[in-house]
Write a protein that holds these residues in place. Structure first.
Motif, mmCIF file in Angstrom:
data_model
loop_
_atom_site.group_PDB
_atom_site.id
_atom_site.type_symbol
_atom_site.label_atom_id
_atom_site.label_comp_id
_atom_site.label_asym_id
_atom_site.label_seq_id
_atom_site.Cartn_x
_atom_site.Cartn_y
_atom_site.Cartn_z
ATOM 1 N N ASP A 53 0.827 -1.205 0.000
ATOM 2 C CA ASP A 53 0.000 0.000 0.000
ATOM 3 C C ASP A 53 0.860 1.253 0.000
ATOM 4 O O ASP A 53 1.491 1.584 1.009
ATOM 5 N N CYS A 94 0.608 0.823 -5.399
ATOM 6 C CA CYS A 94 -0.396 0.131 -4.573
ATOM 7 C C CYS A 94 -0.957 -1.036 -5.381
ATOM 8 O O CYS A 94 -1.373 -0.862 -6.530
ATOM 9 N N ARG A 133 -8.910 -1.692 0.760
ATOM 10 C CA ARG A 133 -7.699 -2.329 0.241
ATOM 11 C C ARG A 133 -7.259 -3.355 1.278
ATOM 12 O O ARG A 133 -6.560 -3.022 2.233
#
Length: 432
Positions: free
Chosen positions: A193, A201, A237
Motif C-alpha cells: 500500500d 499500490c 484495500r
C-alpha cells in the motif's frame, strides 16, 4: 603512546554501505541548507503534535491498568521496570487489527518492537539461517530493509516493480532464477500500500495472485504496512495478512505515522507454527522473542504506555484516531499533483506517477538526478528532493527523483515544486 587506528576496510560492509552513505549525504545537505524547502523528508507533519499528548496518553493507559485490576505496585512495575521481551500491548494491538484491518490473530502471535525497523531486523535475523537463503525485495525498495539485510549479512535480490506495483509473474521469474543459481529464495519483502519510494499500490487481484505465487514458490511474505491508512480515497484495500489463509505472511506495523515517530513503537505479527525437534509447537513470534531480547531486551514500557493510551482513547481504531491526518495527507497529495501540473505540466520531458495514496510521488526528469544535482538544487534553488537511485540495488533510478508531500503545508509544496521546475528548466537548457 600510539593511539589505535582502524582500517576502514576492516569494518563490516554495513558501515560503508553506499546507500546509507547516500542517505547521510541527504541529511548533511539538509542541515547545511536549513532554509531549503524539503520535498525529501518523509516524516509526518509536525503540526499535529502537542507535547501534552504524551502525558495524556500515559495517564489514560495508567488508568486502564488500574481499571484492569493492577495495584499501585503492579502499575509501577509495568511502566518502570524491564518488561516481557515481546511487550505488553498485545491485547490492544490484537483488537486494533480486528477493528481496522480484518486481521484476527492470537495475542501470542504479536511482538511489540522498538519501531518497525527493529521488527524488520528481528524477522530477518530469525528466518535467515542458511548462507544460501536470499531475501527478495520489490525494487525500488525502502532502504531500511535492504540496510538491515546488509547489517546481518543476508543477500538481497530485487524484483523489478512495474508501474502498477509488483507483478506476481516477475516474482515467479526471479524466485526461479535464484533457485536455479543454487540459492534459496526464502522471503519476499514488499509494501503493498503506497510504497516508499514509488507510491505503488497493489489491486486485490494482484494481492491474491501474489499469495498464490508465494505458496507455489514456497516463499514467506514480509508485508510492511507503514502507509496503509493514508489512501487518497476510502476504497477498501485488504492487507495481504487479512487474505492469508495458510499463515504465509509476516506483518510489520508501525505507530510512527499514526501516532508520532518519537514513541519508537512498532509491532510484528508472526503466527506461523514452529515445530521443535522434540515435537513442541510454538508460534514464530514467541521464538523470535530471543532475538528481540538480545537487541533491546524489551521495548520501552513508557513508550508502550503512550501508544496504549492512544489506542484506548480511540477504541482501538487508528482510522478513527487519524481522521484529520488522513484528510490532511490526502489534500497534500492532491496539492503535489496540482503543483507538478502547474509548474512542470508544459515541460514535455518531465513525467510523474499518480499514486492512490501515501506520502510519495516519483518524477522522471531529463537529466541525471545525482548528489551533484541535489547539491545545486539545495544551494542555488532552495529545494531538496531524494534521488531515486538511492532505492535501487543496482544502477536504476538515475533520471528520477522522489518527492514527499507529508511534512509540508500546501503552500510550501507549491513553492518547492516551483523551485524544482526552475532547476529542471535551467539545467536542461544548459545541456542543450
Amino acid at each position: 603512546m600510539t593511539t589505535v587506528e582502524l582500517s576502514r576496510d576492516s569494518l563490516h560492509a554495513s558501515v560503508t554501505d553506499p546507500v546509507a552513505s547516500s542517505m547521510n549525504f541527504l541529511n548533511e545537505v539538509a542541515n547545511r541548507y536549513p532554509d531549503a524547502i524539503s520535498l525529501a523528508a518523509g516524516r509526518p507533519y509536525e503540526g499535529f503534535y502537542r507535547t501534552a499528548d504524551i502525558t495524556r496518553y500515559l495517564d489514560i493507559y495508567t488508568r486502564h491498568l488500574e481499571d484492569s485490576g493492577h495495584g499501585e505496585e503492579q502499575v509501577r512495575r509495568s511502566l518502570m521496570q524491564y518488561g516481557p521481551s515481546n511487550g505488553q500491548l498485545q491485547p490492544l494491538v490484537s483488537r486494533l487489527l480486528r477493528t481496522d484491518e480484518d486481521i484476527d490473530v492470537p495475542d501470542q502471535a504479536i511482538a511489540i518492537t522498538a519501531g518497525c525497523q527493529e521488527a524488520m531486523a528481528i524477522v530477518l535475523r530469525g528466518l535467515f539461517a542458511d548462507p544460501a537463503d536470499v531475501l527478495l525485495v520489490s525494487e525500488p525498495c525502502y532502504v531500511g530493509v535492504t540496510g538491515a539485510a546488509r547489517l546481518i549479512g543476508v543477500p538481497v535480490v530485487g524484483v523489478p516493480e512495474a508501474a502498477g506495483g509488483l507483478d506476481p509473474a516477475d516474482v515467479t521469474r526471479v524466485a526461479r532464477a535464484v533457485r536455479a543459481s543454487g540459492r534459496n529464495p526464502r522471503v519476499l519483502y514488499l509494501v503493498p500500500d503506497f510504497a516508499n519510494p514509488s507510491g505503488a499500490c497493489l489491486d486485490v487481484h494482484q494481492r491474491r495472485e501474489l499469495l498464490r505465487v508465494a505458496a507455489e514458490e514456497d516463499l514467506l511474505v514480509l508485508e510492511d504496512n507503514a502507509y496503509g491508512l493514508f489512501g487518497a480515497d476510502d476504497r477498501p484495500r485488504p492487507r495481504l495478512k487479512s487474505l492469508d489463509t495458510d499463515q504465509r505472511v509476516i506483518y510489520l506495523g508501525s505507530f510512527a505515522k499514526s501516532c508520532f515517530p518519537g514513541a519508537r513503537v512498532g509491532f510484528l505479527i508472526a503466527d506461523q507454527t514452529v515445530v521443535g525437534a522434540d515435537g513442541t509447537r510454538r508460534l514464530l513470534a514467541e521464538e523470535l522473542a530471543t532475538v528481540k531480547s538480545m537487541l533491546s531486551l524489551n521495548t520501552s514500557p513508557i513508550a508502550q504506555g503512550v501508544i496504549g493510551g492512544l489506542l484506548i482513547e480511540s477504541d482501538c481504531s487508528l482510522r478513527r484516531a487519524n481522521t484529520s491526518k488522513i484528510e490532511f495527507y490526502r489534500r497534500n497529495l492532491r496539492a503535489l499533483k496540482d503543483a507538478l501540473e502547474r509548474h512542470l505540466g508544459t515541460w514535455s520531458d518531465a513525467r510523474w506517477n499518480a499514486p492512490a495514496g501515501g506520502f510519495f510521488m516519483v518524477v522522471d526528469i531529463p537529466m541525471t538526478a545525482d548528489e551533484k544535482l541535489l547539491e545545486i538544487s539545495a544551494s542555488e534553488y532552495g529545494v531538496l528532493w531524494t534521488p531515486m537511485s538511492f532505492f535501487y540495488l543496482g544502477d536504476g533510478g538515475r533520471n528520477s527523483i522522489r518527492l514527499s508531500c507529508s511534512a509540508l503545508s500546501a503552500e510550501e509544496i507549491d513553492e518547492g515544486v516551483r523551485r524544482l521546475a526552475e532547476l529542471v528548466r535551467d539545467h536542461r537548457a544548459s545541456l542543450l
